[in-house]
Structures are given as C-alpha cells and as structure tokens.
Design a protein around this motif. Sequence first.
Motif, short mmCIF file in Angstrom:
data_model
loop_
_atom_site.label_atom_id
_atom_site.label_comp_id
_atom_site.label_asym_id
_atom_site.label_seq_id
_atom_site.Cartn_x
_atom_site.Cartn_y
_atom_site.Cartn_z
N ALA A 34 1.00 -1.79 0.36
CA ALA A 34 -0.28 0.08 -0.21
C ALA A 34 0.79 1.08 0.20
N PHE A 35 1.64 1.07 0.77
CA PHE A 35 2.50 2.11 0.56
C PHE A 35 3.43 2.97 -0.14
N LEU A 36 4.22 1.64 -1.28
CA LEU A 36 4.33 1.37 -2.42
C LEU A 36 3.23 2.02 -4.01
N SER A 37 2.06 1.83 -3.59
CA SER A 37 1.17 1.90 -3.97
C SER A 37 1.08 3.60 -4.27
N LEU A 38 0.81 4.08 -3.20
CA LEU A 38 0.53 5.67 -2.32
C LEU A 38 1.57 6.40 -3.59
N GLU A 39 2.71 6.18 -3.01
CA GLU A 39 3.84 6.60 -3.69
C GLU A 39 3.82 6.46 -5.27
N HIS A 40 3.69 5.35 -5.41
CA HIS A 40 3.80 5.54 -7.40
C HIS A 40 2.80 6.60 -8.11
N ALA A 41 1.13 6.56 -6.70
CA ALA A 41 0.06 6.97 -7.36
C ALA A 41 0.88 8.73 -7.39
N ARG A 42 1.25 8.94 -6.69
CA ARG A 42 1.53 10.28 -6.09
C ARG A 42 2.89 10.99 -7.01
N SER A 51 20.93 2.85 -0.55
CA SER A 51 21.37 2.73 -2.49
C SER A 51 20.45 3.05 -2.93
N ASN A 52 20.69 4.70 -3.89
CA ASN A 52 20.21 5.35 -4.58
C ASN A 52 19.31 4.95 -5.44
N GLN A 53 19.47 3.42 -6.46
CA GLN A 53 18.87 3.14 -6.88
C GLN A 53 17.33 2.49 -6.90
N CYS A 54 16.61 3.16 -5.92
CA CYS A 54 15.46 2.76 -5.73
C CYS A 54 14.60 3.63 -7.28
N GLU A 55 14.89 4.06 -7.68
CA GLU A 55 14.67 4.65 -8.83
C GLU A 55 14.65 3.59 -10.06
N ILE A 56 15.88 3.14 -9.86
CA ILE A 56 15.86 2.28 -11.33
C ILE A 56 14.67 0.84 -11.29
N VAL A 57 14.37 0.18 -9.95
CA VAL A 57 13.52 -0.33 -9.96
C VAL A 57 12.40 -0.06 -9.99
N THR A 58 11.68 0.88 -9.03
CA THR A 58 9.73 1.64 -9.35
C THR A 58 10.14 1.87 -11.18
N THR A 59 11.03 2.25 -11.54
CA THR A 59 10.54 3.11 -13.11
C THR A 59 11.41 1.96 -14.84
N LYS A 64 5.87 -3.10 -13.94
CA LYS A 64 4.14 -2.70 -14.50
C LYS A 64 3.44 -4.59 -15.72
N ILE A 65 2.60 -5.22 -15.02
CA ILE A 65 1.96 -5.53 -15.08
C ILE A 65 0.65 -5.20 -16.09
N LEU A 66 0.71 -5.50 -17.36
CA LEU A 66 0.04 -5.18 -18.33
C LEU A 66 -0.72 -3.72 -18.38
N GLY A 67 0.32 -3.44 -18.10
CA GLY A 67 0.13 -1.62 -17.69
C GLY A 67 -0.28 -1.11 -16.38
N ILE A 68 -0.22 -1.92 -15.32
CA ILE A 68 -0.87 -2.13 -13.61
C ILE A 68 0.73 -2.35 -13.31
N PRO A 69 0.68 -1.25 -12.29
CA PRO A 69 1.74 -1.67 -11.52
C PRO A 69 1.83 -2.31 -11.16
N VAL A 70 2.88 -3.05 -10.50
CA VAL A 70 3.18 -4.18 -10.05
C VAL A 70 3.25 -4.14 -8.40
N ALA A 71 2.69 -2.80 -7.38
CA ALA A 71 2.44 -2.71 -6.08
C ALA A 71 1.27 -2.56 -5.85
N TYR A 72 0.31 -2.19 -7.21
CA TYR A 72 -1.25 -2.23 -7.38
C TYR A 72 -1.68 -3.74 -7.29
N LEU A 73 -1.18 -4.22 -7.59
CA LEU A 73 -1.15 -5.55 -8.03
C LEU A 73 -0.98 -6.69 -6.62
N GLY A 74 -0.36 -6.23 -5.89
CA GLY A 74 0.91 -6.75 -4.46
C GLY A 74 0.11 -6.51 -3.33
#
Length: 86
Positions: A34-42, A51-59, A64-74
Amino acid sequence: MKNLKLWLASKQPIPNWFVISFIIVAGIGLTDAAFLSLEHARGVIPPCSGSNQCEIVTTSEYSKILGIPVAYLGTLYYAFLIFLSV
C-alpha cells in the motif's frame, strides 16, 4: 508429501497460532504494498536506504504487468489473503 496427506486425512483444524501469524505477515505485506502504491500514485520515488537505485526498480519496464503497477497488484493480493484468512 506423505505428511501432508496424513494431515489432510486426519481432518484436524488449522492451529490458531498459524492463522494469526499468517494474517500478521500478510498485514506487513499489505502495508508495504500500500505504501508503494501510494508513492506510485503520487509520482514520488520511495526512499531508499543504503543505495540510491530505487528509481531504477520502480520505473523499469518490469514494474508493470499489462500496464498495471505491480504495487497495486501486490496490494490487492495481500488484501485478498487477509480476507481469505479471516
């Protein structure tokens, strides 16, 4: 596998401690997703420690799976697990 068949054949109920610990672990997963979903929505990159490589993973293209962020699916997955456990 033999032990599982024996347990299923004995028709013993699932112990309460197992159900409660399962709900607690699923609740931790739900909180994180839910935290990751909120951060993605914002549109904010979540904070990273070490490490400062979180943006590499989240972007990445794999976030995304079929255009839906994995955080939402989680979030849906963990909420569904809690629902089934209760």
